[in-house]
Design a protein around this motif. Structure first.
Motif, PDB file in Angstrom:
ATOM      1  N   GLN A   1      62.465 -13.674  20.644  1.00  0.00           N
ATOM      2  CA  GLN A   1      61.519 -13.510  21.749  1.00  0.00           C
ATOM      3  C   GLN A   1      60.329 -12.672  21.286  1.00  0.00           C
ATOM      4  O   GLN A   1      60.483 -11.565  20.816  1.00  0.00           O
ATOM      5  N   VAL A   2      59.145 -13.234  21.451  1.00  0.00           N
ATOM      6  CA  VAL A   2      57.928 -12.528  21.051  1.00  0.00           C
ATOM      7  C   VAL A   2      57.594 -11.447  22.064  1.00  0.00           C
ATOM      8  O   VAL A   2      57.608 -11.680  23.266  1.00  0.00           O
ATOM      9  N   GLN A   3      57.303 -10.257  21.548  1.00  0.00           N
ATOM     10  CA  GLN A   3      56.891  -9.155  22.414  1.00  0.00           C
ATOM     11  C   GLN A   3      55.815  -8.319  21.752  1.00  0.00           C
ATOM     12  O   GLN A   3      55.857  -8.060  20.547  1.00  0.00           O
TER      13      GLN A   3
ATOM     14  N   SER B   1      57.264  -7.585  18.001  1.00  0.00           N
ATOM     15  CA  SER B   1      58.570  -8.107  17.608  1.00  0.00           C
ATOM     16  C   SER B   1      58.613  -9.607  17.897  1.00  0.00           C
ATOM     17  O   SER B   1      57.846 -10.115  18.722  1.00  0.00           O
ATOM     18  N   GLY B   2      59.498 -10.293  17.183  1.00  0.00           N
ATOM     19  CA  GLY B   2      59.696 -11.716  17.425  1.00  0.00           C
ATOM     20  C   GLY B   2      58.774 -12.635  16.636  1.00  0.00           C
ATOM     21  O   GLY B   2      58.830 -13.852  16.814  1.00  0.00           O
ATOM     22  N   PHE B   3      57.917 -12.070  15.794  1.00  0.00           N
ATOM     23  CA  PHE B   3      57.063 -12.881  14.931  1.00  0.00           C
ATOM     24  C   PHE B   3      56.754 -12.094  13.661  1.00  0.00           C
ATOM     25  O   PHE B   3      57.027 -10.895  13.587  1.00  0.00           O
ATOM     26  N   THR B   4      56.195 -12.771  12.658  1.00  0.00           N
ATOM     27  CA  THR B   4      55.919 -12.134  11.375  1.00  0.00           C
ATOM     28  C   THR B   4      54.617 -11.356  11.460  1.00  0.00           C
ATOM     29  O   THR B   4      53.516 -11.898  11.317  1.00  0.00           O
TER      30      THR B   4
ATOM     31  N   ASN C   1      55.888  -2.481  12.243  1.00  0.00           N
ATOM     32  CA  ASN C   1      55.362  -3.596  13.055  1.00  0.00           C
ATOM     33  C   ASN C   1      54.549  -3.078  14.238  1.00  0.00           C
ATOM     34  O   ASN C   1      54.697  -3.551  15.383  1.00  0.00           O
TER      35      ASN C   1
ATOM     36  N   SER D   1      47.824 -19.758  17.464  1.00  0.00           N
ATOM     37  CA  SER D   1      49.048 -18.961  17.606  1.00  0.00           C
ATOM     38  C   SER D   1      48.634 -17.537  17.918  1.00  0.00           C
ATOM     39  O   SER D   1      48.188 -16.794  17.043  1.00  0.00           O
TER      40      SER D   1
ATOM     41  N   TYR E   1      49.326 -14.002  20.737  1.00  0.00           N
ATOM     42  CA  TYR E   1      50.192 -13.338  21.703  1.00  0.00           C
ATOM     43  C   TYR E   1      49.454 -12.148  22.319  1.00  0.00           C
ATOM     44  O   TYR E   1      48.568 -11.562  21.685  1.00  0.00           O
TER      45      TYR E   1
END
Length: 119
Positions: free
Chosen positions: A1-3, A25-28, A77, A106, A108
């Motif tokens: 889950q992306v946050q 969090s949830g992605f690179t 991060n 892409s 967020y």
């Protein structure tokens, strides 16, 4: 889950300082350019600061140059916005934004944190 979770906002007197944090969090994280935006009531959203994925470049809105500093810690991060010599006109909701360094589609957003500069 992306946050993207911002923290560090609050009430500060003019001339004071705050440091905002945005935990990803949830992605690179290392593949994403990071930005801080702000929006004050009745005003359009404004891009405040930008840092590239590799931290090789930063950029700032003219209104905050010399007062704000964006940085990132890849081990945590997290992207930061150090805000010094705050002014009442800096009052706004501050949001962090992640955009892939190669694929701008892409992206967020965080929920935002309120910064109020007032005596």
């Amino acid at each position: 889950q992306v946050q993207l979770v911002e923290s560090g906002g609050g009430l500060v007197q003019p001339g004071g300082s705050l440091r905002l944090s945005c935990k990803a969090s949830g992605f690179t994280f290392s593949n994403y350019n990071m930005r801080w935006y702000r929006q004050a009531p009745g005003k359009e959203r404004e891009l405040v600061a930008h840092i590239t994925a590799t931290s090789s470049s930063t950029d700032y809105a003219d209104s905050v140059k010399g007062r704000f500093t964006i940085s990132r810690d890849s081990a945590k991060n997290t992207v930061y916005l150090q805000m010094n010599r705050l002014k009442p006109e800096d009052t706004a909701v501050y949001c962090c934004n992640a955009v892939h360094r190669l694929h701008s589609g892409s992206a967020y957003w965080g929920q935002g944190t309120q910064v109020t500069v007032s005596s």
